[in-house]
Design a protein around this motif. Structure first.
Motif, PDB file in Angstrom:
ATOM      1  N   ARG A 163      -2.766   0.037  -5.626  1.00 52.75           N
ATOM      2  CA  ARG A 163      -2.845   0.436  -4.216  1.00 52.75           C
ATOM      3  C   ARG A 163      -4.207   0.087  -3.631  1.00 52.75           C
ATOM      4  O   ARG A 163      -4.304  -0.372  -2.487  1.00 52.75           O
ATOM      5  CB  ARG A 163      -2.583   1.933  -4.089  1.00 52.75           C
ATOM      6  CG  ARG A 163      -2.507   2.430  -2.648  1.00 52.75           C
ATOM      7  CD  ARG A 163      -2.051   3.882  -2.619  1.00 52.75           C
ATOM      8  NE  ARG A 163      -1.912   4.366  -1.271  1.00 52.75           N
ATOM      9  CZ  ARG A 163      -2.900   4.918  -0.569  1.00 52.75           C
ATOM     10  NH1 ARG A 163      -4.090   5.077  -1.148  1.00 52.75           N
ATOM     11  NH2 ARG A 163      -2.708   5.329   0.666  1.00 52.75           N
ATOM     12  N   LYS A 164      -5.275   0.268  -4.404  1.00 58.48           N
ATOM     13  CA  LYS A 164      -6.610  -0.109  -3.935  1.00 58.48           C
ATOM     14  C   LYS A 164      -6.696  -1.618  -3.715  1.00 58.48           C
ATOM     15  O   LYS A 164      -7.314  -2.082  -2.746  1.00 58.48           O
ATOM     16  CB  LYS A 164      -7.666   0.338  -4.940  1.00 58.48           C
ATOM     17  CG  LYS A 164      -7.817   1.849  -5.040  1.00 58.48           C
ATOM     18  CD  LYS A 164      -8.903   2.210  -6.038  1.00 58.48           C
ATOM     19  CE  LYS A 164      -9.069   3.723  -6.146  1.00 58.48           C
ATOM     20  NZ  LYS A 164     -10.114   4.095  -7.144  1.00 58.48           N
ATOM     21  N   PHE A 165      -6.084  -2.404  -4.607  1.00 54.31           N
ATOM     22  CA  PHE A 165      -6.079  -3.854  -4.452  1.00 54.31           C
ATOM     23  C   PHE A 165      -5.355  -4.261  -3.174  1.00 54.31           C
ATOM     24  O   PHE A 165      -5.822  -5.127  -2.423  1.00 54.31           O
ATOM     25  CB  PHE A 165      -5.421  -4.486  -5.680  1.00 54.31           C
ATOM     26  CG  PHE A 165      -5.228  -5.964  -5.569  1.00 54.31           C
ATOM     27  CD1 PHE A 165      -6.303  -6.836  -5.698  1.00 54.31           C
ATOM     28  CD2 PHE A 165      -3.968  -6.502  -5.326  1.00 54.31           C
ATOM     29  CE1 PHE A 165      -6.123  -8.206  -5.594  1.00 54.31           C
ATOM     30  CE2 PHE A 165      -3.790  -7.858  -5.225  1.00 54.31           C
ATOM     31  CZ  PHE A 165      -4.867  -8.719  -5.354  1.00 54.31           C
ATOM     32  N   LEU A 195       7.583  -5.530  -7.221  1.00 59.06           N
ATOM     33  CA  LEU A 195       8.853  -5.658  -7.939  1.00 59.06           C
ATOM     34  C   LEU A 195       8.810  -4.976  -9.296  1.00 59.06           C
ATOM     35  O   LEU A 195       9.828  -4.459  -9.763  1.00 59.06           O
ATOM     36  CB  LEU A 195       9.203  -7.138  -8.105  1.00 59.06           C
ATOM     37  CG  LEU A 195       9.521  -7.898  -6.816  1.00 59.06           C
ATOM     38  CD1 LEU A 195       9.833  -9.364  -7.128  1.00 59.06           C
ATOM     39  CD2 LEU A 195      10.692  -7.263  -6.068  1.00 59.06           C
ATOM     40  N   HIS A 196       7.655  -4.967  -9.948  1.00 59.39           N
ATOM     41  CA  HIS A 196       7.537  -4.349 -11.272  1.00 59.39           C
ATOM     42  C   HIS A 196       7.085  -2.894 -11.227  1.00 59.39           C
ATOM     43  O   HIS A 196       6.889  -2.290 -12.274  1.00 59.39           O
ATOM     44  CB  HIS A 196       6.549  -5.140 -12.149  1.00 59.39           C
ATOM     45  CG  HIS A 196       7.061  -6.483 -12.558  1.00 59.39           C
ATOM     46  ND1 HIS A 196       6.962  -7.597 -11.743  1.00 59.39           N
ATOM     47  CD2 HIS A 196       7.701  -6.904 -13.685  1.00 59.39           C
ATOM     48  CE1 HIS A 196       7.488  -8.644 -12.351  1.00 59.39           C
ATOM     49  NE2 HIS A 196       7.944  -8.251 -13.528  1.00 59.39           N
ATOM     50  N   PHE A 248      -2.736 -14.044  -3.244  1.00 55.93           N
ATOM     51  CA  PHE A 248      -2.612 -12.596  -3.066  1.00 55.93           C
ATOM     52  C   PHE A 248      -1.168 -12.179  -2.759  1.00 55.93           C
ATOM     53  O   PHE A 248      -0.715 -11.126  -3.210  1.00 55.93           O
ATOM     54  CB  PHE A 248      -3.539 -12.122  -1.941  1.00 55.93           C
ATOM     55  CG  PHE A 248      -4.991 -12.299  -2.236  1.00 55.93           C
ATOM     56  CD1 PHE A 248      -5.575 -11.668  -3.320  1.00 55.93           C
ATOM     57  CD2 PHE A 248      -5.782 -13.119  -1.449  1.00 55.93           C
ATOM     58  CE1 PHE A 248      -6.930 -11.823  -3.605  1.00 55.93           C
ATOM     59  CE2 PHE A 248      -7.124 -13.283  -1.723  1.00 55.93           C
ATOM     60  CZ  PHE A 248      -7.703 -12.646  -2.802  1.00 55.93           C
ATOM     61  N   GLY A 249      -0.448 -13.007  -2.011  1.00 57.27           N
ATOM     62  CA  GLY A 249       0.934 -12.651  -1.696  1.00 57.27           C
ATOM     63  C   GLY A 249       1.822 -12.621  -2.926  1.00 57.27           C
ATOM     64  O   GLY A 249       2.619 -11.701  -3.113  1.00 57.27           O
ATOM     65  N   SER A 250       1.692 -13.642  -3.789  1.00 58.22           N
ATOM     66  CA  SER A 250       2.502 -13.656  -5.010  1.00 58.22           C
ATOM     67  C   SER A 250       2.142 -12.490  -5.927  1.00 58.22           C
ATOM     68  O   SER A 250       3.003 -11.876  -6.562  1.00 58.22           O
ATOM     69  CB  SER A 250       2.320 -14.984  -5.735  1.00 58.22           C
ATOM     70  OG  SER A 250       0.947 -15.192  -6.070  1.00 58.22           O
ATOM     71  N   ASP A 251       0.846 -12.153  -5.992  1.00 54.83           N
ATOM     72  CA  ASP A 251       0.421 -11.028  -6.833  1.00 54.83           C
ATOM     73  C   ASP A 251       0.979  -9.709  -6.309  1.00 54.83           C
ATOM     74  O   ASP A 251       1.468  -8.870  -7.076  1.00 54.83           O
ATOM     75  CB  ASP A 251      -1.099 -10.984  -6.887  1.00 54.83           C
ATOM     76  CG  ASP A 251      -1.604 -10.055  -7.988  1.00 54.83           C
ATOM     77  OD1 ASP A 251      -0.768  -9.620  -8.803  1.00 54.83           O
ATOM     78  OD2 ASP A 251      -2.807  -9.781  -8.050  1.00 54.83           O
ATOM     79  N   LEU A 252       0.922  -9.503  -5.007  1.00 56.01           N
ATOM     80  CA  LEU A 252       1.441  -8.261  -4.435  1.00 56.01           C
ATOM     81  C   LEU A 252       2.951  -8.147  -4.610  1.00 56.01           C
ATOM     82  O   LEU A 252       3.490  -7.068  -4.894  1.00 56.01           O
ATOM     83  CB  LEU A 252       1.067  -8.173  -2.956  1.00 56.01           C
ATOM     84  CG  LEU A 252      -0.411  -7.936  -2.639  1.00 56.01           C
ATOM     85  CD1 LEU A 252      -0.653  -7.978  -1.148  1.00 56.01           C
ATOM     86  CD2 LEU A 252      -0.876  -6.612  -3.215  1.00 56.01           C
ATOM     87  N   THR A 296       0.825  -1.215   0.000  1.00 58.82           N
ATOM     88  CA  THR A 296       0.000   0.000   0.000  1.00 58.82           C
ATOM     89  C   THR A 296       0.857   1.262   0.000  1.00 58.82           C
ATOM     90  O   THR A 296       0.528   2.260  -0.647  1.00 58.82           O
ATOM     91  CB  THR A 296      -0.922  -0.005   1.226  1.00 58.82           C
ATOM     92  OG1 THR A 296      -1.717  -1.189   1.207  1.00 58.82           O
ATOM     93  CG2 THR A 296      -1.832   1.208   1.221  1.00 58.82           C
ATOM     94  N   LEU A 297       1.987   1.217   0.722  1.00 63.79           N
ATOM     95  CA  LEU A 297       2.874   2.377   0.776  1.00 63.79           C
ATOM     96  C   LEU A 297       3.671   2.563  -0.508  1.00 63.79           C
ATOM     97  O   LEU A 297       4.097   3.676  -0.820  1.00 63.79           O
ATOM     98  CB  LEU A 297       3.833   2.241   1.964  1.00 63.79           C
ATOM     99  CG  LEU A 297       3.172   2.162   3.345  1.00 63.79           C
ATOM    100  CD1 LEU A 297       4.224   1.924   4.410  1.00 63.79           C
ATOM    101  CD2 LEU A 297       2.362   3.414   3.632  1.00 63.79           C
ATOM    102  N   VAL A 298       3.890   1.483  -1.270  1.00 58.89           N
ATOM    103  CA  VAL A 298       4.733   1.556  -2.466  1.00 58.89           C
ATOM    104  C   VAL A 298       3.910   1.806  -3.724  1.00 58.89           C
ATOM    105  O   VAL A 298       4.267   2.652  -4.547  1.00 58.89           O
ATOM    106  CB  VAL A 298       5.569   0.266  -2.610  1.00 58.89           C
ATOM    107  CG1 VAL A 298       6.341   0.262  -3.927  1.00 58.89           C
ATOM    108  CG2 VAL A 298       6.532   0.126  -1.439  1.00 58.89           C
ATOM    109  N   LEU A 299       2.798   1.078  -3.866  1.00 59.25           N
ATOM    110  CA  LEU A 299       2.039   1.126  -5.111  1.00 59.25           C
ATOM    111  C   LEU A 299       1.164   2.369  -5.176  1.00 59.25           C
ATOM    112  O   LEU A 299       1.056   3.129  -4.215  1.00 59.25           O
ATOM    113  CB  LEU A 299       1.175  -0.141  -5.232  1.00 59.25           C
ATOM    114  CG  LEU A 299       1.936  -1.466  -5.233  1.00 59.25           C
ATOM    115  CD1 LEU A 299       0.969  -2.634  -5.263  1.00 59.25           C
ATOM    116  CD2 LEU A 299       2.906  -1.548  -6.392  1.00 59.25           C
ATOM    117  N   ALA A 300       0.542   2.550  -6.341  1.00 57.71           N
ATOM    118  CA  ALA A 300      -0.338   3.699  -6.568  1.00 57.71           C
ATOM    119  C   ALA A 300      -1.459   3.287  -7.512  1.00 57.71           C
ATOM    120  O   ALA A 300      -1.349   2.301  -8.243  1.00 57.71           O
ATOM    121  CB  ALA A 300       0.437   4.879  -7.156  1.00 57.71           C
TER     122      ALA A 300
END
Length: 294
Positions: free
Chosen positions: A68-70, A138-139, A129-133, A60-64
């Motif tokens: 981030r909503k996911f 990373l990308h 969910f962990g692998s997706d996050l 949540t802190l890294v993505l946008a």
């Protein structure tokens, strides 16, 4: 000083999270034992639930944007699931002493089935969910932060590109005619001025004397030069010659010429024709003399 305060705040927050994880770890371990997990799996079960919550918080802190909503949805879902399992652990004292029957988390069968389904599906959801996050983090490529100088240049350029209607309009200063007296002409030699000299004024303030109700422009004694190209209508029409007339003139003009002098440029100047016609006349005359055509 501000950096040290942030470091201390982060350390305190990490300690609070660690203590909360320790309390939740005891309840989740007993729940895992109740649904049939062995001792090793039951010890790792809290890391599956609360560990995914920590991972979702970092994402949540890294993505946008949508990512981030996911991550927020995953964090909220696993927080609610951990809260429910901790609540069930507090309602069923038999779970503390591990004396409860396997697969029995509630006395009411529908509630028991729902709780068992929740407890057994959390590890599978953590894998998905962990692998997706992790892949999203990373990308993720954060947007570059422009330098301070670049921001100042962009703001300056934006100010320059503003339309004139947006800028404040100032009242133009009134234009006053510049009246300047020119020096009187000095007679040269024996010539004397025939017109009494008067101080001249600038063209801007000199009035035009009306003659019979009309304004007459001053006439100049100097001859006017033709400026620019004379239009085709004003030119004297020149008769166009046919190919036979050009050839006849060229034969007459070059009758006493030598073979070396018989060139297209010479024919063009003599006959006064275009370069293309001169080349055609040259080839024709050279062929009539039996010379090689260029």
């Amino acid at each position: 000083m501000n950096l040290h305060r942030k470091g201390r705040a982060a350390l305190v927050l990490a300690l609070v999270v660690a203590m909360a994880f320790r309390v939740s770890w005891n309840a989740l371990r007993d729940i895992a034992n109740a649904v049939g997990a062995d001792s090793t799996a039951a010890m790792l079960y809290p890391f599956v639930v609360d560990g995914l919550m920590a991972l979702a918080l970092i994402a949540t802190l890294v993505l946008a944007g949508k990512d981030r909503k996911f991550a927020l949805r995953v964090l909220g879902a696993y927080t609610v699931a951990s809260l429910v399992l901790n609540y069930v652990h507090g309602l069923v004292p038999e779970l503390h002493g591990r004396s409860v029957d396997w697969g029995r988390l509630a006395d009411w069968d529908p509630a028991n089935w729902a709780l068992v389904l929740l407890a057994t599906s959390l590890p599978v959801g953590s894998i998905y969910f962990g692998s997706d996050l992790v892949a999203k983090v990373l990308h993720h490529r954060p947007a570059p932060i422009p330098a301070a100088g670049t921001i100042a240049e962009e703001s300056t350029q934006t100010e320059r590109n503003r339309s004139s209607s947006d800028l404040p309009v100032s009242t133009p200063a009134p234009i006053t005619p510049n009246v300047t007296e020119l020096p009187r002409p000095v007679p040269v030699g024996f010539l004397k001025p025939t017109v009494p000299t008067k101080p001249l004024r600038s063209i801007e303030s000199a009035p035009t004397a009306p003659i019979e109700g009309r304004a007459v422009a001053a006439e100049s004694t100097r001859p006017r030069r033709a400026t620019g190209r004379v239009p085709e209508v004003a030119r004297t029409p020149r008769p166009r010659r046919t190919a036979d007339e050009l050839l006849a003139e060229a034969r007459t003009a070059t009758a006493d010429w030598s073979d070396d002098r018989l060139t297209a440029e010479g024919i063009r100047r003599e006959v006064r024709t275009s370069p293309a016609n001169a080349r055609t006349l040259r080839d024709t005359l050279r062929s009539e003399r039996g010379l090689q055509v260029a």
